[in-house]
Scaffold this motif. Structure first.
Motif, PDB file in Angstrom:
ATOM      1  N   PHE A 298       0.821  -1.213   0.000  1.00 54.73           N
ATOM      2  CA  PHE A 298       0.000   0.000   0.000  1.00 54.73           C
ATOM      3  C   PHE A 298       0.857   1.267   0.000  1.00 54.73           C
ATOM      4  O   PHE A 298       0.398   2.339  -0.425  1.00 54.73           O
ATOM      5  CB  PHE A 298      -0.918  -0.014   1.220  1.00 54.73           C
ATOM      6  N   GLY A 299       2.088   1.168   0.476  1.00 51.48           N
ATOM      7  CA  GLY A 299       2.977   2.328   0.532  1.00 51.48           C
ATOM      8  C   GLY A 299       3.137   2.912   1.913  1.00 51.48           C
ATOM      9  O   GLY A 299       3.784   3.939   2.085  1.00 51.48           O
ATOM     10  N   GLY A 300       2.546   2.230   2.920  1.00 52.26           N
ATOM     11  CA  GLY A 300       2.631   2.745   4.279  1.00 52.26           C
ATOM     12  C   GLY A 300       3.941   2.439   4.963  1.00 52.26           C
ATOM     13  O   GLY A 300       4.255   3.025   5.993  1.00 52.26           O
ATOM     14  N   LEU A 301       4.729   1.491   4.422  1.00 50.66           N
ATOM     15  CA  LEU A 301       6.065   1.184   4.922  1.00 50.66           C
ATOM     16  C   LEU A 301       7.036   1.188   3.749  1.00 50.66           C
ATOM     17  O   LEU A 301       6.687   0.717   2.660  1.00 50.66           O
ATOM     18  CB  LEU A 301       6.099  -0.196   5.590  1.00 50.66           C
ATOM     19  N   PRO A 302       8.250   1.686   3.947  1.00 49.51           N
ATOM     20  CA  PRO A 302       9.228   1.673   2.857  1.00 49.51           C
ATOM     21  C   PRO A 302       9.716   0.260   2.559  1.00 49.51           C
ATOM     22  O   PRO A 302      10.086  -0.478   3.469  1.00 49.51           O
ATOM     23  CB  PRO A 302      10.372   2.552   3.388  1.00 49.51           C
ATOM     24  N   ALA A 303       9.680  -0.118   1.300  1.00 46.56           N
ATOM     25  CA  ALA A 303      10.152  -1.437   0.878  1.00 46.56           C
ATOM     26  C   ALA A 303      11.571  -1.320   0.346  1.00 46.56           C
ATOM     27  O   ALA A 303      11.895  -0.384  -0.393  1.00 46.56           O
ATOM     28  CB  ALA A 303       9.230  -2.010  -0.189  1.00 46.56           C
ATOM     29  N   SER A 304      12.416  -2.282   0.723  1.00 52.01           N
ATOM     30  CA  SER A 304      13.790  -2.278   0.230  1.00 52.01           C
ATOM     31  C   SER A 304      13.878  -2.888  -1.163  1.00 52.01           C
ATOM     32  O   SER A 304      14.862  -2.684  -1.875  1.00 52.01           O
ATOM     33  CB  SER A 304      14.696  -3.047   1.203  1.00 52.01           C
ATOM     34  N   SER A 305      12.857  -3.662  -1.547  1.00 53.61           N
ATOM     35  CA  SER A 305      12.796  -4.199  -2.900  1.00 53.61           C
ATOM     36  C   SER A 305      11.361  -4.596  -3.194  1.00 53.61           C
ATOM     37  O   SER A 305      10.536  -4.696  -2.300  1.00 53.61           O
ATOM     38  CB  SER A 305      13.719  -5.411  -3.058  1.00 53.61           C
ATOM     39  N   GLY A 306      11.092  -4.846  -4.472  1.00 52.00           N
ATOM     40  CA  GLY A 306       9.767  -5.322  -4.842  1.00 52.00           C
ATOM     41  C   GLY A 306       9.137  -4.522  -5.964  1.00 52.00           C
ATOM     42  O   GLY A 306       9.525  -3.375  -6.237  1.00 52.00           O
ATOM     43  N   THR A 307       8.168  -5.131  -6.609  1.00 52.77           N
ATOM     44  CA  THR A 307       7.443  -4.500  -7.700  1.00 52.77           C
ATOM     45  C   THR A 307       5.964  -4.821  -7.576  1.00 52.77           C
ATOM     46  O   THR A 307       5.592  -5.932  -7.174  1.00 52.77           O
ATOM     47  CB  THR A 307       7.947  -4.998  -9.066  1.00 52.77           C
TER      48      THR A 307
END
Length: 500
Positions: A298-307
């Protein structure tokens, strides 16, 4: 230990209790259940001396009593632990335990050494390792709960009442709580346990009493009733199955695809697909990374990787605002802290995610806002006086429906629901399940995070299981059952199968 006979209580023309009978024995755990508005809270307040009954008799420890206030009940050995803890966050554990009953030495000064020693003794009696000098705000919620129980032991508790004690804990923390209650029960303490989680009732209670609409419905030994019968007694109608029929799998297009999503220290290369018209459950033990995975999508936590792909279009990792614009919504597990604006009314909360719809030249059009709210109140059967009802005055189930109504208005494609029925009664759960299935039937892809296995099995068309931040497997259709979910939730990550 406690016996209520013919207790009645009314408020401004509303009869909250009508001739209630209720008793608790020393050395037993007695569950008190019922839908919101059944009279449980009023009964607890009368037992604790916070309210005076209009009629009836209270007998405690073999004597007829009439409390003049909570201090009388507490002095007699009655202690209530409410869902919202009564702790001072900036004081130490020891200071909280003995607040109002300070250990004093010469000249009436507080003896801090004795306070710490006595606090340590009480904590040791409960079998918990908590530093008496630790500041309460630094404790986990589970440890704060143990501090509350320790406060009860200061007063040589005879009757302990717990109001929704696992609403803020689960898994291993809940098991530790149950072990502490069993130890107190063995010491002869009478325990009243109020909870909406029926599986807990069958796990720890000796007897159960059902209230409905302020009246006593039934009291029975826990071994003489099953889950279906208990639900039927609570809601007042035969409920063979509280879950709506499933639509099945395989028919909907892939609305959202997340691939190799990682969140530092929480989630590792997790992937899933959500299909239109389906309810996908994200299952696993507490701490498995379910919420973090969903929040990263959803964008509520920063992801270090992923699409992430939406409707086949690669969109990368979005921010919450971008997700909302693309038709996603997120119902958080903490409705009071993160979901609702508790100081505002129903109308403001329903429209909070779509202010453009009610704004004219930079000013909120209250008439339009109220019109939308009235439509949602009717659509989702929200029990309230109208759009101007403060959400803080509403039951947990109706508060939850307000949040679902808010996000259903803007979630054209995907709706994430994190613990959607936590802390609500069985009747409200049934309504929320109906709403969720209707949203799925309307073509929305739902992702449900739930710690209740019966809920996962009853609602999910597909189940994605996580363990220690890794997707350990997926189940669909007839393969969805509690045993299969638990196997995937507890197997070692290295044994996890590949996920498409």
């Amino acid at each position: 230990m406690l016996k209520l006979t013919g207790i009645s209580k009314g408020f401004a023309g509303v009869q909250a209790l009508s001739g209630i009978n209720f008793d608790v024995r020393a050395g037993e755990i007695h569950a008190l259940v019922g839908e919101n508005g059944a009279g449980k809270s009023t009964t607890i307040k009368i037992i604790a001396g916070a309210l005076q009954p209009d009629a009836g008799e209270i007998a405690f420890d073999g004597k007829v009593v009439s409390w003049s206030g909570p201090a009388d009940a507490k002095a007699a050995g009655i202690h209530v632990i409410y869902q919202e803890f009564v702790l001072f966050p900036h004081l130490t554990v020891a200071e909280n335990i003995f607040l109002g009953h300070e250990r004093r030495g010469r000249f009436g000064l507080i003896d801090h050494d004795r306070t710490r020693r006595d606090a340590a003794d009480l904590l040791q009696r409960l079998g918990v390792a908590i530093d008496p000098d630790k500041i309460v705000s630094e404790l986990t919620v589970a440890d704060q709960q143990m501090v509350e129980i320790s406060k009860a032991l200061v007063h040589k508790v005879k009757l302990l009442i717990l109001d929704e004690p696992t609403a803020v804990i689960s898994g291993r923390e809940a098991d530790l709580l149950f072990a502490r209650l069993a130890a107190l029960k063995a010491e002869g303490v009478a325990i009243v346990y109020v909870s909406h989680r029926l599986e807990e009732i069958f796990q720890i209670a000796d007897r159960v009493t059902v209230f409905k609409d302020g009246a006593h419905v039934a009291t029975t030994d826990i071994g003489d009733v099953n889950r279906e019968r208990l639900i039927s007694l609570m809601v007042g109608r035969d409920l063979k199955d509280i879950f709506p029929p499933k639509r099945g799998t395989g028919g909907g297009k892939v609305t959202l695809k997340a691939e190799n999503v990682s969140v530092a220290g929480r989630v590792r290369n997790a992937s899933l697909e959500l299909r239109a018209g389906e309810i996908t459950a994200l299952a696993g033990m507490v701490g498995a990374g379910r919420t973090e995975f969903a929040m990263a999508i959803f964008g509520g936590l920063p992801a270090s990787s992923g699409t992430v792909w939406i409707d086949g279009e690669q969109v990368g990792m979005l921010s919450p605002a971008q997700s909302i614009r693309r038709g996603m919504g997120f119902v958080t597990e903490d409705r009071k802290g993160q979901g609702l604006a508790m100081l505002l009314d129903v109308a403001a909360n329903v429209t909070a995610a779509d202010l453009d719809a009610v704004t004219r030249r930079g000013v909120i059009d209250r008439r339009r806002e109220n019109q939308i709210a009235r439509e949602e109140i009717e659509k989702y059967r929200i029990a309230c006086r109208g759009p101007s009802t403060p959400v803080a005055t509403m039951s947990g189930g109706n508060q939850q429906k307000v949040i679902v109504a808010r996000w259903a208005r803007t979630s054209r494609k995907v709706l994430v629901l994190d613990e959607p029925t936590r802390g609500v009664d069985v009747g409200a759960k049934t309504e929320i399940y109906r709403i969720m299935r209707q949203l799925a039937d309307d073509g929305i892809a739902l992702l449900m995070i739930s710690s209740e296995l019966p809920e996962v099995v009853g609602m999910a068309d597909r189940v994605v299981v996580m363990r220690e931040g890794v997707v350990s497997g997926e189940l669909a259709g007839a393969a969805i059952n509690e045993a299969a979910i638990m196997r995937l939730a507890t197997q070692h990550p290295s044994a996890a199968g590949s996920h498409p």
